[in-house]
Design an enzyme around this catalytic site. Sequence first.
Site, PDB file in Angstrom:
ATOM      1  N   MET A  54      34.635  36.164  43.996  1.00 11.63           N
ATOM      2  CA  MET A  54      35.633  36.815  43.148  1.00 11.63           C
ATOM      3  C   MET A  54      36.976  36.906  43.867  1.00 11.63           C
ATOM      4  O   MET A  54      38.029  36.898  43.241  1.00 11.63           O
ATOM      5  CB  MET A  54      35.190  38.251  42.787  1.00 11.63           C
ATOM      6  CG  MET A  54      33.798  38.382  42.175  1.00 11.63           C
ATOM      7  SD  MET A  54      33.692  37.687  40.530  1.00 11.63           S
ATOM      8  CE  MET A  54      34.750  38.796  39.651  1.00 11.63           C
ATOM      9  N   CYS A 112      31.945  40.864  53.055  1.00 16.28           N
ATOM     10  CA  CYS A 112      32.289  39.922  51.984  1.00 16.28           C
ATOM     11  C   CYS A 112      32.404  38.522  52.603  1.00 16.28           C
ATOM     12  O   CYS A 112      33.184  38.334  53.536  1.00 16.28           O
ATOM     13  CB  CYS A 112      33.613  40.328  51.331  1.00 16.28           C
ATOM     14  SG  CYS A 112      34.181  39.084  50.164  1.00 16.28           S
ATOM     15  N   GLY A 226      18.786  41.390  45.332  1.00 17.95           N
ATOM     16  CA  GLY A 226      17.707  40.830  44.526  1.00 17.95           C
ATOM     17  C   GLY A 226      16.701  41.806  43.964  1.00 17.95           C
ATOM     18  O   GLY A 226      15.634  41.386  43.519  1.00 17.95           O
TER      19      GLY A 226
HETATM   20  C1  LIG Z   1      30.106  39.394  40.839  1.00 20.59           C
HETATM   21  C2  LIG Z   1      29.845  40.142  42.119  1.00 20.59           C
HETATM   22  C3  LIG Z   1      30.856  40.890  42.693  1.00 20.59           C
HETATM   23  C4  LIG Z   1      30.629  41.602  43.887  1.00 20.59           C
HETATM   24  N1  LIG Z   1      31.638  42.346  44.434  1.00 20.59           N
HETATM   25  C5  LIG Z   1      31.406  43.067  45.576  1.00 20.59           C
HETATM   26  C6  LIG Z   1      32.410  43.908  46.123  1.00 20.59           C
HETATM   27  O1  LIG Z   1      33.517  44.055  45.595  1.00 20.59           O
HETATM   28  N2  LIG Z   1      32.114  44.576  47.270  1.00 20.59           N
HETATM   29  C7  LIG Z   1      30.896  44.481  47.899  1.00 20.59           C
HETATM   30  O2  LIG Z   1      30.687  45.130  48.934  1.00 20.59           O
HETATM   31  N3  LIG Z   1      29.916  43.712  47.382  1.00 20.59           N
HETATM   32  C8  LIG Z   1      30.144  43.013  46.238  1.00 20.59           C
HETATM   33  N4  LIG Z   1      29.140  42.236  45.716  1.00 20.59           N
HETATM   34  C9  LIG Z   1      27.834  42.181  46.409  1.00 20.59           C
HETATM   35  C10 LIG Z   1      26.848  43.173  45.779  1.00 20.59           C
HETATM   36  O3  LIG Z   1      27.294  44.499  45.903  1.00 20.59           O
HETATM   37  C11 LIG Z   1      25.467  43.060  46.459  1.00 20.59           C
HETATM   38  O4  LIG Z   1      25.588  43.329  47.830  1.00 20.59           O
HETATM   39  C12 LIG Z   1      24.862  41.671  46.283  1.00 20.59           C
HETATM   40  O5  LIG Z   1      25.164  41.120  45.034  1.00 20.59           O
HETATM   41  C13 LIG Z   1      23.338  41.696  46.476  1.00 20.59           C
HETATM   42  O6  LIG Z   1      22.714  42.549  45.530  1.00 20.59           O
HETATM   43  P1  LIG Z   1      22.114  42.008  44.113  1.00 20.59           P
HETATM   44  O7  LIG Z   1      21.240  40.837  44.446  1.00 20.59           O
HETATM   45  O8  LIG Z   1      21.354  43.186  43.554  1.00 20.59           O
HETATM   46  O9  LIG Z   1      23.283  41.619  43.296  1.00 20.59           O
HETATM   47  C14 LIG Z   1      29.351  41.526  44.524  1.00 20.59           C
HETATM   48  C15 LIG Z   1      28.324  40.768  43.928  1.00 20.59           C
HETATM   49  C16 LIG Z   1      28.554  40.077  42.749  1.00 20.59           C
HETATM   50  C17 LIG Z   1      27.421  39.279  42.139  1.00 20.59           C
END
Ligand SMILES: Cc1cc2nc3c(=O)[nH]c(=O)nc-3n(C[C@H](O)[C@H](O)[C@H](O)COP(=O)(O)O)c2cc1C
Length: 287
Positions: A54, A112, A226
Amino acid sequence: MLASGILGYTAETMHTIEKNGVGAVVSKSIGVKPRKGYANPTVVQVNGGLINAMGLPNPGIDEYISEIQRAKKVLAVPLIISIYGYSAEEYAEVAEKAAYAGADAVELNVSCPHVKETGSEIGQNPKVLESVVRKVRAVTKVPVFVKVTPNVTDIAEIGEVAEKAGADALTATNTVRAIAINVETKMPILSNRGGGLSGSAAKPIALRCVYDLYERVEVPIVGCGGVTKWQDAVEYLLAGAVAVQIGTAIATEGPAIFREISHGISGYLKRKGYKRVEDIVGLSHRS
Ligand SMILES: Cc1cc2nc3c(=O)[nH]c(=O)nc-3n(C[C@H](O)[C@H](O)[C@H](O)COP(=O)(O)O)c2cc1C
């Protein structure tokens, strides 16, 4: 908890998620100055998840203060403000302002994987990480979560550095460095080329990070990566996490996932004869 970057932007969306049974909400990452983020495409679906780059779009903390104040008026659950910066001073400035605006805690995004000179570039460098956490610790009394990157050789070493520098909790993990290529154009799909993998495909990697951290740090660990069904959440608890965050699965399962997973965990505890979540934290480490 709602993971950072997924719906955690306006007070209204956070409130909608709260009504679905979250225990806490983490905001989108906020920096000192506004940032546009990258041009589309910024997200691509792959087997078992998403790759996103992003580019940390956000309005900057001065603009976001009023949103924090609005969110605090409607939310009953704790509001954790995610922060990024290009220096320890920037992290500290945003943390101080967020706490002043009413944040219940801050989560330092030092993980990030797709923006230069911030994020994982900080979380992969023990010296820089230490100075960021120390600076933030010095300017605020609210709990400081440090969100670590899985893109390191020794996650436990990074966790220890964050803990020693004053972190109250660790969130493990942010996304895993990844890329997707379009075979017709023969070019990477995302405008930034590389991005971060989230969703089911990332779970075993983040789970291993939680497992390794639990062996070496004392502070609470929040599992992230996940979680799609209650069994994923229970795996994280058994690995040593005290809570989990959910992001990508909201897109596939809808916001009702929070309540479904809570029910699933409760049912599991009952079936196994445990009273509280705490009773199963770290159980997979016994010999
Ligand atoms: C579209 C998107 C935007 C994200 N933006 C951020 C963010 O701004 N800051 C951050 O620390 N993590 C961000 N993440 C990471 C998520 O917070 C998380 O750590 C990661 O997606 C793993 O968890 P999940 O598999 O449940 O999505 C983002 C993830 C996605 C998919």
